[in-house]
Enzyme design. Structure first.
Site, mmCIF file in Angstrom:
data_model
loop_
_atom_site.group_PDB
_atom_site.id
_atom_site.type_symbol
_atom_site.label_atom_id
_atom_site.label_comp_id
_atom_site.label_asym_id
_atom_site.label_seq_id
_atom_site.Cartn_x
_atom_site.Cartn_y
_atom_site.Cartn_z
ATOM 1 N N CYS A 1 0.920 -1.001 0.015
ATOM 2 C CA CYS A 1 -0.121 0.138 0.042
ATOM 3 C C CYS A 1 1.022 1.199 0.125
ATOM 4 O O CYS A 1 2.250 1.261 0.027
ATOM 5 C CB CYS A 1 -0.948 0.028 1.370
ATOM 6 S SG CYS A 1 -1.752 -1.476 1.260
ATOM 7 N N GLU B 1 4.096 -6.541 4.408
ATOM 8 C CA GLU B 1 3.548 -7.817 4.624
ATOM 9 C C GLU B 1 4.056 -8.454 5.917
ATOM 10 O O GLU B 1 5.547 -8.352 5.834
ATOM 11 C CB GLU B 1 3.459 -8.916 3.514
ATOM 12 C CG GLU B 1 3.062 -8.646 2.206
ATOM 13 C CD GLU B 1 1.293 -8.709 2.195
ATOM 14 O OE1 GLU B 1 0.794 -9.117 3.250
ATOM 15 O OE2 GLU B 1 0.872 -8.086 1.284
ATOM 16 N N SER C 1 10.826 -12.304 -6.122
ATOM 17 C CA SER C 1 11.751 -12.008 -6.751
ATOM 18 C C SER C 1 13.119 -12.404 -6.180
ATOM 19 O O SER C 1 13.233 -12.546 -4.689
ATOM 20 C CB SER C 1 11.508 -10.256 -7.033
ATOM 21 O OG SER C 1 13.137 -9.860 -7.698
ATOM 22 N N VAL D 1 -4.499 -7.752 -0.647
ATOM 23 C CA VAL D 1 -3.501 -8.870 -0.979
ATOM 24 C C VAL D 1 -4.138 -9.832 -0.051
ATOM 25 O O VAL D 1 -4.377 -10.962 -0.299
ATOM 26 C CB VAL D 1 -2.066 -8.627 -0.792
ATOM 27 C CG1 VAL D 1 -1.206 -9.812 -0.763
ATOM 28 C CG2 VAL D 1 -1.560 -7.741 -1.936
ATOM 29 N N ASP E 1 -3.304 -9.108 8.335
ATOM 30 C CA ASP E 1 -1.874 -8.839 9.166
ATOM 31 C C ASP E 1 -1.864 -7.479 9.481
ATOM 32 O O ASP E 1 -1.189 -7.272 10.574
ATOM 33 C CB ASP E 1 -0.648 -9.319 8.280
ATOM 34 C CG ASP E 1 -0.555 -8.276 6.941
ATOM 35 O OD1 ASP E 1 -1.704 -7.952 6.175
ATOM 36 O OD2 ASP E 1 0.582 -8.069 6.355
#
Length: 612
Positions: A2, A83, A384, A57, A106
């Site tokens: 965000c 996260e 990634s 998410v 979360d």
């Protein structure tokens, strides 16, 4: 993932303030809409204003922000980005301590964790995050950033307090903060030292990675809650390989949770291949043997025919990525970009706007932005391989006698003055002195053990500089360009437990097979094709098409038509790059032209006050 923003100020409000304050926090929040395209909200109190843009998410309906501890007369207000991967365990612990939960997000775990532990909350969190908590009872603002600095967090002083945001552009929507650049800012941008704290913008600072900031009526206080430490390493080779396998596997598995489509970035190098293989195995354990993870690579329409090696690239990625995808069993796609798309002025402008900085890497930034845009059509989260080179010793400077002997930041041997756009010598920025002073201070901060050999001592310095400086600009690039497309990118190799263990692992173990990334290669045995495991290090691809070089030269000529650009750039070193035949333009000289173009776009967009 965000965007967060807001401010806290102890200046006494007036009756006329409320409408203006509401308008300001709305404007600040709106600038972050690309980071959070799904929803937005603001909270306005007597001494604080909090804004949030959401990319949903986890818990798509329950994680709305700004989040308060209760609906009426809240004591705590949270705006959070990132996260927290251990949120399930923390939720159970907090419930055992008497906390009730309204959602399964979360975000609420972070809020309740603050209620339990106050500013020590960060010690309990595992993940990537940047957040602000306004405590109405204590009249205190807390800003917290994750340990490696994966998520950005900026702040600047305002009357009676400070404003904060995920990106500087949100700060500039506050009437007391203007885009201003002085000599110190240009040194920060163009020295390529990647300091954290000061920025290119005068008065705008970053919260340190692993750091927090507290504002209350007594003033501003900053401290580090985490930093790298040198610890004795008692494990032998087999134990070390096993431990790294556990840490890498745990980091990968822990970051697979999402309530939206998820994918992996698969370049065909060892870092992304090992990670993708672990993700694919875990996905099948959770969803069954038929489950396949999506994977993506990027290529250029000319690459197979036009590829030529340079100081950063040793080969063409695409065949290796396709082989790795087939070996693992992913649903693999290659996004092929045309040089004309990389030259599109709107794409270039979007990249510069996303970065809030004149410093980038040209077509590699634009291609990454376009790659993320294509991925976002199918996925909201991507994983990634960033940081594997820093963790496992993959860069050339870990292995080059010249780099090891040089008394400067090792990447400057590749990306120093020859690659950076030269600034006008009339500015007298003394960047050489700045680099020397910063290098000495940086080495003084490196933690060491008393019994280190000279080789171990130097390699610890190289890893420390790579983890605390070079990695930061890679994470900045990945965050800005992904979030500009509304895509969350996770980086499991940045797990702080993995980084801590690696930093204390002796160099003789990191290079036990005589080459780079020995330990990751051992962990990856059986997870990746042999061709990938033993492939030399290859950096992110760049186009080699003469048409791109020709178009870039034309864009740079147009940029130099601007008087302000000419006042900042050294034309005597740039003009020869304009006269070089397009098919003969070297990568480092091409990067000068890229940065002239970006400088012009940056100046045009931000219209900064130049106080030189």
């Amino acid at each position: 993932m965000c965007g967060i923003t807001g401010w806290a100020s102890f200046r006494p409000p007036t009756d006329h303030d409320a409408p203006a304050r509401a308008s300001v926090i709305e404007a600040m929040t709106a600038t972050l809409t690309p980071r959070g395209p799904d929803a937005g909200g603001v909270w306005l109190g007597e001494h604080a204003a909090i804004g949030h843009r959401r990319l949903a998410v986890i818990d798509l309906t329950g994680g709305v922000q700004p989040m308060t501890d209760r609906a009426e007369s809240p004591a705590l207000v949270l705006s959070y980005s990132g996260e927290v991967y251990n949120h399930h365990r923390l939720r159970s612990e907090l419930r055992s301590r008497g906390h009730d939960f309204r959602t399964r997000s979360d975000t609420e775990v972070v809020l309740r964790a603050y209620a339990e532990w106050g500013e020590d909350v960060a010690d309990h969190l595992e993940g990537m995050f940047a957040f602000a908590v306004w405590d109405t009872r204590a009249e205190r603002l807390l800003l917290v950033r994750d340990r490696l600095g994966v998520k950005p967090l900026y702040w600047a002083a305002v009357d009676g307090g400070l404003a904060f945001a995920s990106e500087p552009k949100a700060l500039f929507a506050h009437p007391e903060i203007r885009p201003r650049v002085d000599a110190d800012g240009l040194r920060e941008a163009y020295s390529l030292l990647f300091n954290t704290g000061p920025t290119v913008w005068s008065g705008v600072r970053e919260v340190e990675p692993g750091g927090l900031l507290v504002l209350d009526r007594s003033g501003i206080r900053e401290r580090r809650y985490w930093q790298l430490e040198a610890r004795p390493h008692g494990d032998g080779r087999d134990e070390t390989v096993e431990r790294f396998g556990e840490l890498v596997g745990r980091a990968a598995r822990g970051q697979l949770e999402a309530d939206v489509p998820l994918c992996s970035l698969l370049s065909g190098g060892i870092d992304s291949t090992v990670l993708t293989a672990l993700l694919a195995d875990e996905l099948q354990l959770r969803e069954g043997p038929s489950a396949r993870i999506r994977s993506y690579a990027v290529d250029y329409s000319d690459q197979a025919e036009e590829f030529t090696g340079d100081v950063l690239r040793t080969g063409h990625d695409t065949p290796f990525a396709a082989e790795a995808g087939a070996f693992i069993g992913t649903d693999h796609s290659t996004v092929v970009l045309d040089p004309r798309a990389l030259l599109d002025p709107e794409h270039r402008r979007a990249v510069v706007v996303a970065r809030d900085s004149p410093i980038g890497v040209g077509d590699m930034d634009t291609s990454l932005y376009l790659l993320f845009g294509e991925i976002r059509r199918h996925s909201t989260v991507a994983l990634s391989g960033e940081a594997a080179d820093e963790v496992f010793g993959g860069y050339p400077w870990f292995h080059s006698p010249k780099a090891l002997a040089a008394r400067t930041f090792p990447w400057l041997l590749v990306t120093g003055d020859e690659a950076a756009m030269p600034l006008n010598p009339g500015l007298d920025l003394r960047i050489g002195e700045f680099r020397d002073d910063t290098y000495r201070d940086s080495l003084a901060a490196v933690p060491h053990l008393d019994d280190e050999t000279p080789t171990e001592h130097r390699q610890r310095e190289m890893q420390y500089l790579s983890l605390t400086r070079w990695l930061r600009q890679l994470l900045h690039r990945k965050d800005r360009l992904s979030m500009a497309q509304g895509l969350e990118v996770r980086v499991p190799y940045c797990d702080h437990r993995l980084v801590e263990y690696a930093f204390s692992t002796p160099w003789e173990l990191k290079s036990f097979d005589g080459r780079e990334k020995s330990l990751l290669r051992a962990v990856g045995a059986g997870l990746a094709p042999e061709s990938v495991l033993y492939r030399p290090k290859n950096h992110y691809p760049a186009t080699h098409h003469p048409d791109y070089n020709r178009g870039l030269q034309n864009m740079a000529r147009d940029a130099l038509a601007d008087e302000t650009v000419r006042s900042l750039a050294d034309e005597t070193l740039i003009k020869p790059c304009l006269d070089t035949a397009p098919d003969q333009l070297q990568w480092g000289h091409r990067l000068r032209l890229e940065r002239v173009v970006d400088l012009a776009l940056w100046l045009d967009h931000h219209q900064p006050e130049l106080a030189l």
